[in-house]
Scaffold this motif. Structure first.
Motif, PDB file in Angstrom:
ATOM      1  N   VAL A 104      16.610  48.064  20.087  1.00  0.00           N
ATOM      2  CA  VAL A 104      17.679  47.566  20.962  1.00  0.00           C
ATOM      3  C   VAL A 104      18.056  46.126  20.611  1.00  0.00           C
ATOM      4  N   GLU A 105      19.328  45.826  20.820  1.00  0.00           N
ATOM      5  CA  GLU A 105      19.836  44.459  20.652  1.00  0.00           C
ATOM      6  C   GLU A 105      20.318  43.985  22.003  1.00  0.00           C
ATOM      7  N   VAL A 106      19.894  42.785  22.426  1.00  0.00           N
ATOM      8  CA  VAL A 106      20.282  42.286  23.744  1.00  0.00           C
ATOM      9  C   VAL A 106      21.025  40.959  23.594  1.00  0.00           C
ATOM     10  N   PHE A 161      17.564  39.506  19.705  1.00  0.00           N
ATOM     11  CA  PHE A 161      18.188  38.765  20.799  1.00  0.00           C
ATOM     12  C   PHE A 161      19.355  37.937  20.271  1.00  0.00           C
ATOM     13  N   ASN A 162      20.571  38.330  20.635  1.00  0.00           N
ATOM     14  CA  ASN A 162      21.795  37.600  20.254  1.00  0.00           C
ATOM     15  C   ASN A 162      22.280  36.711  21.391  1.00  0.00           C
ATOM     16  N   GLY A 163      23.443  36.135  21.194  1.00  0.00           N
ATOM     17  CA  GLY A 163      24.060  35.371  22.288  1.00  0.00           C
ATOM     18  C   GLY A 163      24.460  33.985  21.830  1.00  0.00           C
ATOM     19  N   LEU A 202      21.080  47.399  11.797  1.00  0.00           N
ATOM     20  CA  LEU A 202      22.417  47.695  12.316  1.00  0.00           C
ATOM     21  C   LEU A 202      22.333  47.613  13.836  1.00  0.00           C
ATOM     22  N   GLU A 203      23.431  47.155  14.456  1.00  0.00           N
ATOM     23  CA  GLU A 203      23.428  47.000  15.916  1.00  0.00           C
ATOM     24  C   GLU A 203      24.610  47.733  16.546  1.00  0.00           C
ATOM     25  N   PRO A 204      24.705  49.017  16.412  1.00  0.00           N
ATOM     26  CA  PRO A 204      25.852  49.727  16.968  1.00  0.00           C
ATOM     27  C   PRO A 204      25.719  49.959  18.474  1.00  0.00           C
ATOM     28  N   GLY A 205      26.810  49.814  19.182  1.00  0.00           N
ATOM     29  CA  GLY A 205      26.815  50.123  20.608  1.00  0.00           C
ATOM     30  C   GLY A 205      27.740  51.298  20.853  1.00  0.00           C
ATOM     31  N   ARG A 206      29.022  51.039  20.605  1.00  0.00           N
ATOM     32  CA  ARG A 206      30.073  52.027  20.858  1.00  0.00           C
ATOM     33  C   ARG A 206      29.784  53.382  20.222  1.00  0.00           C
ATOM     34  N   SER A 207      29.352  53.375  18.939  1.00  0.00           N
ATOM     35  CA  SER A 207      29.201  54.657  18.240  1.00  0.00           C
ATOM     36  C   SER A 207      27.979  55.436  18.727  1.00  0.00           C
ATOM     37  N   GLY A 229      33.177  42.956  13.752  1.00  0.00           N
ATOM     38  CA  GLY A 229      34.028  43.234  14.898  1.00  0.00           C
ATOM     39  C   GLY A 229      33.722  44.642  15.361  1.00  0.00           C
ATOM     40  N   SER A 230      34.305  45.005  16.484  1.00  0.00           N
ATOM     41  CA  SER A 230      34.052  46.321  17.049  1.00  0.00           C
ATOM     42  C   SER A 230      35.209  47.251  16.693  1.00  0.00           C
ATOM     43  N   GLN A 231      34.923  48.559  16.588  1.00  0.00           N
ATOM     44  CA  GLN A 231      35.961  49.569  16.292  1.00  0.00           C
ATOM     45  C   GLN A 231      36.724  49.180  15.019  1.00  0.00           C
ATOM     46  N   LEU A 243      23.743  43.685   9.671  1.00  0.00           N
ATOM     47  CA  LEU A 243      25.191  43.916   9.487  1.00  0.00           C
ATOM     48  C   LEU A 243      25.945  44.124  10.801  1.00  0.00           C
ATOM     49  N   GLY A 244      25.276  43.977  11.928  1.00  0.00           N
ATOM     50  CA  GLY A 244      25.952  44.127  13.218  1.00  0.00           C
ATOM     51  C   GLY A 244      26.304  45.572  13.534  1.00  0.00           C
ATOM     52  N   GLY A 245      27.342  45.727  14.352  1.00  0.00           N
ATOM     53  CA  GLY A 245      27.767  47.082  14.752  1.00  0.00           C
ATOM     54  C   GLY A 245      29.183  47.329  14.276  1.00  0.00           C
ATOM     55  N   GLY A 246      29.984  47.980  15.129  1.00  0.00           N
ATOM     56  CA  GLY A 246      31.413  48.092  14.831  1.00  0.00           C
ATOM     57  C   GLY A 246      31.909  49.425  14.334  1.00  0.00           C
ATOM     58  N   PHE A 247      31.019  50.429  14.171  1.00  0.00           N
ATOM     59  CA  PHE A 247      31.499  51.739  13.692  1.00  0.00           C
ATOM     60  C   PHE A 247      32.401  52.359  14.767  1.00  0.00           C
ATOM     61  N   VAL A 285      19.433  36.953   7.976  1.00  0.00           N
ATOM     62  CA  VAL A 285      20.820  36.525   8.178  1.00  0.00           C
ATOM     63  C   VAL A 285      21.560  37.664   8.866  1.00  0.00           C
ATOM     64  N   HIS A 286      22.581  37.284   9.607  1.00  0.00           N
ATOM     65  CA  HIS A 286      23.217  38.220  10.520  1.00  0.00           C
ATOM     66  C   HIS A 286      24.724  37.983  10.536  1.00  0.00           C
ATOM     67  N   LEU A 287      25.475  39.050  10.682  1.00  0.00           N
ATOM     68  CA  LEU A 287      26.892  38.919  11.022  1.00  0.00           C
ATOM     69  C   LEU A 287      27.337  40.191  11.722  1.00  0.00           C
ATOM     70  N   TYR A 338      20.263  49.500  19.226  1.00  0.00           N
ATOM     71  CA  TYR A 338      21.398  49.819  20.112  1.00  0.00           C
ATOM     72  C   TYR A 338      21.887  48.545  20.802  1.00  0.00           C
ATOM     73  N   ALA A 339      23.193  48.268  20.729  1.00  0.00           N
ATOM     74  CA  ALA A 339      23.756  47.080  21.384  1.00  0.00           C
ATOM     75  C   ALA A 339      23.851  47.357  22.887  1.00  0.00           C
ATOM     76  N   ALA A 340      22.885  46.816  23.632  1.00  0.00           N
ATOM     77  CA  ALA A 340      22.739  47.169  25.051  1.00  0.00           C
ATOM     78  C   ALA A 340      23.955  46.798  25.872  1.00  0.00           C
ATOM     79  N   LYS A 341      24.730  45.822  25.397  1.00  0.00           N
ATOM     80  CA  LYS A 341      25.863  45.409  26.236  1.00  0.00           C
ATOM     81  C   LYS A 341      26.876  46.533  26.409  1.00  0.00           C
ATOM     82  N   ALA A 342      26.860  47.523  25.524  1.00  0.00           N
ATOM     83  CA  ALA A 342      27.823  48.627  25.647  1.00  0.00           C
ATOM     84  C   ALA A 342      27.572  49.427  26.926  1.00  0.00           C
TER      85      ALA A 342
END
Ligand SMILES: Cc1ncc(COP(=O)(O)O)c(C=O)c1O
Length: 462
Positions: free
Chosen positions: A85-87, A108-110, A305-310, A208-210, A244-248, A203-205, A64-68
């Protein structure tokens, strides 16, 4: 009503209920504005994302992308739903640990990590630190050496994949601030094969979101697989995960926002199953692996996967009360009826910066016809604190539709407000940050953040 979600957002005895709890009563009991989240909805969203595991042939790690939204009660609800969780900062990392996540559950991103943040990540043996540049890699290596650790790192790539989302949410372009060029990443791997203090393991990317178009995930996955292949052919090193990040997307739009700019409309109305986006992406990677005679590289791999919004957007509702009304003549000889609420951009920043649309309904009479046009604005002493596009570019509707004779004291509900709202909030105008209620899985409302008081307004002032 199209906004209804069976069992979650319904009308009972004429009022909006959130997971069975009366919205108007909650706003009165806990104070307005108020954020209300549903634990069952969070679980449902996490389970929906976990269905991605059914369309791939490798383990899935959902972070879960905690920043959401990172109020402790929400982080705990996410953890209790068996989600990692992803921070993005030492602060979020500390909060995740406080909520009970183990290091193995944290990525841990950033882009601007400080040494103390890297130390905290290493001391807690996080699953991976995502590296954003060669400089950062050297900083992590130095820190790991000093602490006598071997850092698990994954390299964030810039894959040049464009998404039709908001420009501020595009993160995979050369023009964005994120990530490393593929050649930089490969040279980093070459130089760190068998390094005592660095273990490059992924490897990571993040595109974008939404993201309105699900096919971007196939392009992203192919890019990541190419990296896997190239790393193996140049160094013999097998990477253990692909991220693959988040963005759904979350469907923000209801039926009556037709006057929006068409691109904005398509983005806000986007709606697809995450597993439907990942299935073809996985299949194309499988084909690519077969063609390259490298199917063995997919064995032992984990997909992150690092989804926050969804996970959190549609689980959170912002309740706001109308505090003032006025009428104003318009240039064409008509009249606008204005409603002034107590929820401003200090708690809904994305409405001002990204012109993000949140559907608005009456909490006290949700089933009454919503057919009267109102201009709606927040309480801040700031001309930009309005629910329409003050720049006149049609990115938000000019008017909101609410029942006839909507007046001061009435409670309204802004839907899908759970992501990137309270987590970006400020006390601008010395306004109290709102309370947050979580309706627990057993149906009981629990206060998980109290409303600010006067002392909170000066608690850090010396
Ligand atoms: C690296 C990274 N991962 C995950 C996310 C979460 O994205 P979303 O909330 O759209 O799922 C973001 C958000 O922009 C991000 O930058």
């Amino acid at each position: 009503m199209s906004w209804q979600i069976e069992g979650f957002l319904e009308t009972r005895q004429g009022h909006l209920t959130i997971d069975g709890a009366d919205a108007v009563e909650m706003a009165r009991e806990y104070g307005s504005p108020l954020f209300v989240f549903g634990e069952r909805r969070i679980r449902r969203n996490i389970n929906r994302l976990k269905r991605v595991a059914d369309v791939i042939d490798c383990p899935l790690k959902l972070c879960y992308a905690a920043k959401a939204m990172s109020t402790l009660g929400i982080l705990r609800a996410v953890k209790d739903a068996d989600c990692d969780v992803e921070v993005n900062s030492g602060g979020e990392l500390w909060k995740a640990l406080k909520a009970g996540f183990s290091g193995e559950q944290i990525t841990f991103n950033g882009t601007s990590k400080e040494v103390w943040e890297i130390e905290l990540a290493l001391e807690n043996d996080v699953y991976a630190i995502q590296v954003d540049s060669l400089f950062e890699l050297s900083l992590i290596e130095e820190t790991a050496k000093r602490l006598g650790k071997r850092a698990n790192v994954s390299l964030r790539l810039v894959p040049e994949i464009e998404s039709d989302t908001h420009s501020g949410l595009q993160t995979a372009l050369l023009t964005s601030k994120f990530g490393m060029m593929p050649d930089e990443a490969y040279s980093a791997v070459r130089e760190h094969v068998d390094a005592p203090h660095i273990n490059i393991c992924g490897v990571h990317l993040h595109i974008g979101s939404q993201n309105p178009d699900p096919t971007v995930y196939a392009a992203a996955f192919e890019t990541l697989f190419e990296s896997l292949l190239r790393v193996f052919s140049e160094t013999g090193q097998r990477l253990r995960h692909i991220n693959l990040g988040g963005g759904f997307p979350v469907r923000y739009l209801d039926d009556n926002a037709d006057d929006l700019d068409s691109k904005q409309h398509a983005m806000l109305a986007a709606d697809y199953e995450p597993s439907d986006a990942i299935r073809p992406a996985w299949e194309s990677v499988r084909r690519a692996a077969k063609d390259a005679d490298a199917e063995h590289l997919l064995e032992g791999l984990t997909l992150l996967l690092e989804p926050g919004r969804s996970i959190i957007a549609d689980a959170g509702i912002c309740l706001t009360t109308i505090r003032n009304v006025k009428s104003r003549p318009t240039a064409d000889g008509g009249e606008d009826h204005w409603l002034l609420t107590d929820a401003g951009f200090n708690i809904l920043l994305s409405m001002e910066t990204y012109k993000w649309y949140y559907h608005l309904i009456s909490a006290g009479r949700p089933d009454d016809p919503h057919h009267i046009s109102y201009k709606v604005a927040g309480p801040l002493c700031d001309g930009g604190d309005v629910y329409f596009d003050i720049e006149g570019e049609n990115r938000l509707p000019e008017h909101r539709l609410l029942p006839a004779d909507t007046r001061p004291g009435e409670v309204l509900a802004l839907l899908n407000c759970g992501a990137y709202s309270l987590s970006q909030a400020s006390q601008y105008n010395a306004r109290f940050l709102p309370a947050v209620v979580l309706i627990k899985a057993d149906g009981t409302p629990k206060l998980i953040r109290r409303r600010d008081n006067f002392e909170d307004l000066i608690s850090a002032d010396l």
